[in-house]
Design an enzyme around this catalytic site. Structure first.
Site, PDB file in Angstrom:
ATOM      1  CD  GLU A 214      37.430 -60.647 -56.530  1.00  0.00           C
ATOM      2  OE1 GLU A 214      38.320 -60.801 -55.661  1.00  0.00           O
ATOM      3  OE2 GLU A 214      37.295 -59.611 -57.181  1.00  0.00           O
TER       4      GLU A 214
ATOM      5  CE1 TYR B  54      39.882 -58.150 -50.645  1.00  0.00           C
ATOM      6  CE2 TYR B  54      39.700 -59.979 -52.195  1.00  0.00           C
ATOM      7  CZ  TYR B  54      40.003 -58.663 -51.934  1.00  0.00           C
ATOM      8  OH  TYR B  54      40.392 -57.842 -52.964  1.00  0.00           O
TER       9      TYR B  54
ATOM     10  CG  ASP C 181      43.417 -55.214 -52.018  1.00  0.00           C
ATOM     11  OD1 ASP C 181      43.583 -54.032 -51.642  1.00  0.00           O
ATOM     12  OD2 ASP C 181      43.357 -55.538 -53.222  1.00  0.00           O
TER      13      ASP C 181
END
Length: 307
Positions: free
Chosen positions: A47, A132, A150
């Site tokens: 990520e 996120y 996103d």
């Protein structure tokens, strides 16, 4: 503020969209190594690396990083300069991300007894992990997150269901759509949809988009989106015509071909260039895709959405 368009869709339609998307993803999707693991450390590395970096470039860097520092404890023990040097050598963006990742590994090792927290709120206690990223790690490592939102997801929801261009509306709609207990596959699937089928230039038919039956953009040919302010050149395209067929059948239930034709093209003439033969070929393509069924009657052919 406008309500997300999904609030006006019957639950049966939403369930159909859920099943179709998960089936599409599970049948075939791009292979990334971090999709094959549920190790939260490996997921976190992917990520952080993927932030504003093309996934094709991330794959090799991720593999090398995990080979060099296979656990959070290994990374915590590493010299920070070496981690930053790796980041620079692989052109992974801001060096602060490497520093934060190194510090997060130290926190897991020293403050969490080597165990990653599984809740999004707790994951945000790690250095450099915002809402996120925390939600992504909770989803992909623990199947315990909310819907990920996103740019790709926003584009998909805006086009498919007319969700207003508002962060709150996108989050509300995304979470309403996500089936309970499926955050891992669901979030991967909806991001895959945005990356493979519903990019800035859509590939609806080529990618076999599972949401064509419900998609407003597919029905109208208007593929603008928050990150696509100008309408792509699809006016009059076959994709647009296929979308109009689905939109007309959704509105009217079942239609004979000669009643369907004028709803698809204003210049429809049964025996013309864009007539019954052209329309039958178009509808048969949709039938081959499992979206429409055709019934031959004594004097006509009737089309309807397949359920």
């Amino acid at each position: 503020m406008d309500e997300p368009e999904t609030d006006h869709l019957p639950e049966a339609s939403l369930e159909g969209a859920r099943v179709a998307l998960l089936s599409w993803y599970r049948e075939d999707h791009r292979s990334f190594p971090w999709r094959e693991t549920t190790d939260p450390y490996e997921v976190l590395v992917s990520e952080v690396m993927s932030q504003q970096t093309q996934l094709s470039r991330v794959v090799e860097a991720w593999r090398e990083f995990i080979e060099r520092w296979p656990t959070a404890a290994d990374l915590a023990d590493a010299d920070r300069a070496a981690v930053v040097g790796f980041w620079t050598d692989h052109s992974l963006g801001y060096n602060n991300r490497a520093k934060y990742l190194h510090e997060a590994a130290r926190q897991v090792t020293e403050e969490f007894d080597g165990q990653f927290p599984s809740e999004p709120a707790a994951l945000q206690e790690l250095m450099g992990v915002g809402p996120y990223t925390a939600n992504a790690v909770a989803s992909f490592a623990f199947n315990n997150g909310e819907a990920v939102v996103d740019t790709n997801v926003k584009r998909v929801l805006y086009r498919a269901f007319g969700v207003p261009d508002s962060d709150t509306a996108f989050e509300t709609a995304a979470n309403r759509l996500m089936p309970t207990g499926e955050s891992r596959d669901w979030n991967n699937a909806v991001m895959e949809l945005g990356g493979v089928a519903c990019g800035q230039t859509p590939r609806c038919d080529e990618a076999g988009c599972p949401w064509r039956e419900w998609c407003q953009a597919y029905a109208t040919g208007d593929f603008t989106a928050p990150d696509v302010p100008e309408q792509p050149a699809f006016e009059g395209s076959r994709r647009q015509m296929r979308g109009r067929v689905l939109g007309a059948l959704r509105e009217h239930g079942e239609l004979e071909l000669d009643d369907l034709g004028p709803l698809v093209r204003v210049d429809y003439v049964p025996d013309g260039t864009y007539g019954r033969e052209w329309l039958r070929e178009l509808v048969e393509d949709l039938a081959d895709d499992g979206l429409v069924s055709l019934e031959e009657r004594k004097t006509s052919t009737v089309a309807r959405l397949r359920r």
